[in-house]
Design a protein around this motif. Structure first.
Motif, PDB file in Angstrom:
ATOM      1  N   LEU A  43       0.827  -1.208   0.000  1.00 20.87           N
ATOM      2  CA  LEU A  43       0.000   0.000   0.000  1.00 20.87           C
ATOM      3  C   LEU A  43       0.862   1.260   0.000  1.00 20.87           C
ATOM      4  O   LEU A  43       0.565   2.225  -0.719  1.00 20.87           O
ATOM      5  N   LEU A  44       1.930   1.246   0.785  1.00 23.08           N
ATOM      6  CA  LEU A  44       2.842   2.399   0.806  1.00 23.08           C
ATOM      7  C   LEU A  44       3.473   2.617  -0.567  1.00 23.08           C
ATOM      8  O   LEU A  44       3.597   3.751  -1.031  1.00 23.08           O
ATOM      9  N   TRP A  45       3.858   1.532  -1.217  1.00 22.76           N
ATOM     10  CA  TRP A  45       4.447   1.639  -2.553  1.00 22.76           C
ATOM     11  C   TRP A  45       3.438   2.213  -3.546  1.00 22.76           C
ATOM     12  O   TRP A  45       3.777   3.083  -4.352  1.00 22.76           O
ATOM     13  N   LEU A  46       2.176   1.751  -3.469  1.00 22.46           N
ATOM     14  CA  LEU A  46       1.144   2.267  -4.374  1.00 22.46           C
ATOM     15  C   LEU A  46       0.908   3.748  -4.161  1.00 22.46           C
ATOM     16  O   LEU A  46       0.752   4.513  -5.122  1.00 22.46           O
ATOM     17  N   VAL A  47       0.889   4.183  -2.892  1.00 18.51           N
ATOM     18  CA  VAL A  47       0.679   5.609  -2.591  1.00 18.51           C
ATOM     19  C   VAL A  47       1.862   6.428  -3.099  1.00 18.51           C
ATOM     20  O   VAL A  47       1.677   7.507  -3.674  1.00 18.51           O
ATOM     21  N   LYS A  48       3.073   5.901  -2.933  1.00 18.18           N
ATOM     22  CA  LYS A  48       4.252   6.616  -3.421  1.00 18.18           C
ATOM     23  C   LYS A  48       4.231   6.729  -4.946  1.00 18.18           C
ATOM     24  O   LYS A  48       4.561   7.757  -5.510  1.00 18.18           O
ATOM     25  N   ARG A  49       3.829   5.637  -5.604  1.00 18.57           N
ATOM     26  CA  ARG A  49       3.792   5.613  -7.063  1.00 18.57           C
ATOM     27  C   ARG A  49       2.704   6.523  -7.623  1.00 18.57           C
ATOM     28  O   ARG A  49       2.866   7.128  -8.681  1.00 18.57           O
ATOM     29  N   SER A  50       1.593   6.626  -6.905  1.00 17.34           N
ATOM     30  CA  SER A  50       0.452   7.414  -7.389  1.00 17.34           C
ATOM     31  C   SER A  50      -0.050   8.341  -6.295  1.00 17.34           C
ATOM     32  O   SER A  50      -1.100   8.091  -5.692  1.00 17.34           O
ATOM     33  N   PRO A  51       0.668   9.428  -6.018  1.00 19.81           N
ATOM     34  CA  PRO A  51       0.206  10.370  -4.991  1.00 19.81           C
ATOM     35  C   PRO A  51      -1.199  10.880  -5.323  1.00 19.81           C
ATOM     36  O   PRO A  51      -1.540  11.065  -6.479  1.00 19.81           O
ATOM     37  N   GLY A  52      -2.000  11.069  -4.304  1.00 21.05           N
ATOM     38  CA  GLY A  52      -3.355  11.570  -4.519  1.00 21.05           C
ATOM     39  C   GLY A  52      -4.369  10.474  -4.797  1.00 21.05           C
ATOM     40  O   GLY A  52      -5.542  10.767  -5.044  1.00 21.05           O
ATOM     41  N   LEU A  53      -3.929   9.227  -4.756  1.00 17.66           N
ATOM     42  CA  LEU A  53      -4.829   8.104  -4.966  1.00 17.66           C
ATOM     43  C   LEU A  53      -5.890   8.104  -3.868  1.00 17.66           C
ATOM     44  O   LEU A  53      -5.564   8.247  -2.693  1.00 17.66           O
ATOM     45  N   SER A  54      -7.145   7.972  -4.255  1.00 14.47           N
ATOM     46  CA  SER A  54      -8.206   7.937  -3.248  1.00 14.47           C
ATOM     47  C   SER A  54      -8.214   6.579  -2.558  1.00 14.47           C
ATOM     48  O   SER A  54      -7.653   5.606  -3.062  1.00 14.47           O
ATOM     49  N   LEU A  55      -8.877   6.509  -1.401  1.00  9.97           N
ATOM     50  CA  LEU A  55      -8.977   5.234  -0.698  1.00  9.97           C
ATOM     51  C   LEU A  55      -9.709   4.192  -1.540  1.00  9.97           C
ATOM     52  O   LEU A  55      -9.334   3.025  -1.555  1.00  9.97           O
ATOM     53  N   ALA A  56     -10.740   4.622  -2.243  1.00 15.91           N
ATOM     54  CA  ALA A  56     -11.492   3.694  -3.097  1.00 15.91           C
ATOM     55  C   ALA A  56     -10.601   3.153  -4.216  1.00 15.91           C
ATOM     56  O   ALA A  56     -10.641   1.960  -4.530  1.00 15.91           O
ATOM     57  N   GLU A  57      -9.806   4.030  -4.828  1.00 16.23           N
ATOM     58  CA  GLU A  57      -8.897   3.591  -5.893  1.00 16.23           C
ATOM     59  C   GLU A  57      -7.824   2.653  -5.348  1.00 16.23           C
ATOM     60  O   GLU A  57      -7.481   1.653  -5.976  1.00 16.23           O
ATOM     61  N   LEU A  58      -7.307   2.975  -4.190  1.00 13.36           N
ATOM     62  CA  LEU A  58      -6.288   2.155  -3.557  1.00 13.36           C
ATOM     63  C   LEU A  58      -6.855   0.773  -3.220  1.00 13.36           C
ATOM     64  O   LEU A  58      -6.220  -0.255  -3.500  1.00 13.36           O
ATOM     65  N   ALA A  59      -8.046   0.740  -2.659  1.00 10.31           N
ATOM     66  CA  ALA A  59      -8.695  -0.534  -2.338  1.00 10.31           C
ATOM     67  C   ALA A  59      -8.946  -1.347  -3.604  1.00 10.31           C
ATOM     68  O   ALA A  59      -8.712  -2.566  -3.626  1.00 10.31           O
ATOM     69  N   ALA A  60      -9.379  -0.685  -4.674  1.00  8.61           N
ATOM     70  CA  ALA A  60      -9.639  -1.381  -5.929  1.00  8.61           C
ATOM     71  C   ALA A  60      -8.360  -2.003  -6.486  1.00  8.61           C
ATOM     72  O   ALA A  60      -8.372  -3.137  -6.972  1.00  8.61           O
ATOM     73  N   GLN A  61      -7.251  -1.282  -6.403  1.00 11.01           N
ATOM     74  CA  GLN A  61      -5.988  -1.814  -6.903  1.00 11.01           C
ATOM     75  C   GLN A  61      -5.531  -3.029  -6.106  1.00 11.01           C
ATOM     76  O   GLN A  61      -4.884  -3.911  -6.637  1.00 11.01           O
ATOM     77  N   GLU A  62      -5.892  -3.070  -4.835  1.00  6.45           N
ATOM     78  CA  GLU A  62      -5.513  -4.193  -3.984  1.00  6.45           C
ATOM     79  C   GLU A  62      -6.570  -5.298  -3.971  1.00  6.45           C
ATOM     80  O   GLU A  62      -6.368  -6.345  -3.387  1.00  6.45           O
ATOM     81  N   GLY A  63      -7.703  -5.029  -4.614  1.00  2.00           N
ATOM     82  CA  GLY A  63      -8.760  -6.045  -4.690  1.00  2.00           C
ATOM     83  C   GLY A  63      -9.470  -6.263  -3.370  1.00  2.00           C
ATOM     84  O   GLY A  63      -9.915  -7.375  -3.085  1.00  2.00           O
ATOM     85  N   ILE A  64      -9.563  -5.204  -2.572  1.00  2.00           N
ATOM     86  CA  ILE A  64     -10.284  -5.288  -1.295  1.00  2.00           C
ATOM     87  C   ILE A  64     -11.297  -4.155  -1.231  1.00  2.00           C
ATOM     88  O   ILE A  64     -11.245  -3.211  -2.016  1.00  2.00           O
ATOM     89  N   SER A  65     -12.205  -4.245  -0.284  1.00  2.00           N
ATOM     90  CA  SER A  65     -13.213  -3.190  -0.145  1.00  2.00           C
ATOM     91  C   SER A  65     -12.605  -1.997   0.594  1.00  2.00           C
ATOM     92  O   SER A  65     -11.698  -2.169   1.398  1.00  2.00           O
ATOM     93  N   PRO A  66     -13.107  -0.788   0.318  1.00  2.00           N
ATOM     94  CA  PRO A  66     -12.603   0.388   1.034  1.00  2.00           C
ATOM     95  C   PRO A  66     -12.673   0.259   2.559  1.00  2.00           C
ATOM     96  O   PRO A  66     -11.718   0.617   3.242  1.00  2.00           O
ATOM     97  N   PRO A  67     -13.778  -0.297   3.145  1.00  2.00           N
ATOM     98  CA  PRO A  67     -13.794  -0.448   4.588  1.00  2.00           C
ATOM     99  C   PRO A  67     -12.683  -1.385   5.101  1.00  2.00           C
ATOM    100  O   PRO A  67     -12.133  -1.179   6.187  1.00  2.00           O
ATOM    101  N   ALA A  68     -12.340  -2.401   4.330  1.00  2.00           N
ATOM    102  CA  ALA A  68     -11.278  -3.333   4.739  1.00  2.00           C
ATOM    103  C   ALA A  68      -9.920  -2.649   4.698  1.00  2.00           C
ATOM    104  O   ALA A  68      -9.019  -3.019   5.437  1.00  2.00           O
ATOM    105  N   LEU A  69      -9.813  -1.652   3.827  1.00  3.63           N
ATOM    106  CA  LEU A  69      -8.552  -0.921   3.712  1.00  3.63           C
ATOM    107  C   LEU A  69      -8.311  -0.125   4.981  1.00  3.63           C
ATOM    108  O   LEU A  69      -7.250  -0.078   5.500  1.00  3.63           O
TER     109      LEU A  69
END
Length: 69
Positions: A43-69
Protein backbone atom coordinates in the motif's frame (compact mmCIF):
# COMPACT_ATOMS: atom_id res chain seq x y z
CA UNK A 1 23.94 -20.71 -31.72
CA UNK A 2 20.69 -19.98 -29.93
CA UNK A 3 18.16 -22.76 -30.05
CA UNK A 4 14.45 -22.26 -29.73
CA UNK A 5 13.01 -23.57 -26.50
CA UNK A 6 9.30 -24.08 -26.23
CA UNK A 7 7.83 -24.37 -22.77
CA UNK A 8 4.22 -24.80 -21.80
CA UNK A 9 2.60 -22.40 -19.36
CA UNK A 10 2.64 -25.18 -16.79
CA UNK A 11 6.40 -25.71 -17.22
CA UNK A 12 7.12 -22.00 -16.85
CA UNK A 13 4.92 -21.83 -13.74
CA UNK A 14 6.66 -24.89 -12.32
CA UNK A 15 10.09 -23.28 -12.84
CA UNK A 16 9.02 -19.92 -11.38
CA UNK A 17 7.22 -21.24 -8.31
CA UNK A 18 10.27 -21.99 -6.10
CA UNK A 19 11.93 -18.72 -7.11
CA UNK A 20 8.84 -16.68 -6.28
CA UNK A 21 8.41 -18.49 -2.96
CA UNK A 22 12.00 -17.63 -1.98
CA UNK A 23 11.51 -14.03 -3.07
CA UNK A 24 8.30 -13.75 -1.04
CA UNK A 25 10.08 -15.18 2.01
CA UNK A 26 12.92 -12.63 1.69
CA UNK A 27 10.49 -9.75 1.22
CA UNK A 28 8.54 -10.87 4.29
CA UNK A 29 11.77 -10.84 6.34
CA UNK A 30 12.56 -7.30 5.18
CA UNK A 31 9.11 -5.91 5.91
CA UNK A 32 9.08 -7.57 9.36
CA UNK A 33 12.35 -5.80 10.17
CA UNK A 34 10.68 -2.50 9.27
CA UNK A 35 7.68 -3.29 11.46
CA UNK A 36 5.13 -3.38 8.64
CA UNK A 37 3.22 -6.18 6.97
CA UNK A 38 3.67 -7.10 3.33
CA UNK A 39 0.24 -5.63 2.58
CA UNK A 40 1.19 -2.36 4.29
CA UNK A 41 4.43 -2.21 2.29
CA UNK A 42 2.46 -2.74 -0.92
CA UNK A 43 0.00 0.00 0.00
CA UNK A 44 2.84 2.40 0.81
CA UNK A 45 4.45 1.64 -2.55
CA UNK A 46 1.14 2.27 -4.37
CA UNK A 47 0.68 5.61 -2.59
CA UNK A 48 4.25 6.62 -3.42
CA UNK A 49 3.79 5.61 -7.06
CA UNK A 50 0.45 7.41 -7.39
CA UNK A 51 0.21 10.37 -4.99
CA UNK A 52 -3.35 11.57 -4.52
CA UNK A 53 -4.83 8.10 -4.97
CA UNK A 54 -8.21 7.94 -3.25
CA UNK A 55 -8.98 5.23 -0.70
CA UNK A 56 -11.49 3.69 -3.10
CA UNK A 57 -8.90 3.59 -5.89
CA UNK A 58 -6.29 2.15 -3.56
CA UNK A 59 -8.69 -0.53 -2.34
CA UNK A 60 -9.64 -1.38 -5.93
CA UNK A 61 -5.99 -1.81 -6.90
CA UNK A 62 -5.51 -4.19 -3.98
CA UNK A 63 -8.76 -6.04 -4.69
CA UNK A 64 -10.28 -5.29 -1.29
CA UNK A 65 -13.21 -3.19 -0.14
CA UNK A 66 -12.60 0.39 1.03
CA UNK A 67 -13.79 -0.45 4.59
CA UNK A 68 -11.28 -3.33 4.74
CA UNK A 69 -8.55 -0.92 3.71
Amino acid sequence: MISDVTLTHEQVASELRPVLLRLARELRKETEQLGVTARQATLLWLVKRSPGLSLAELAAQEGISPPAL
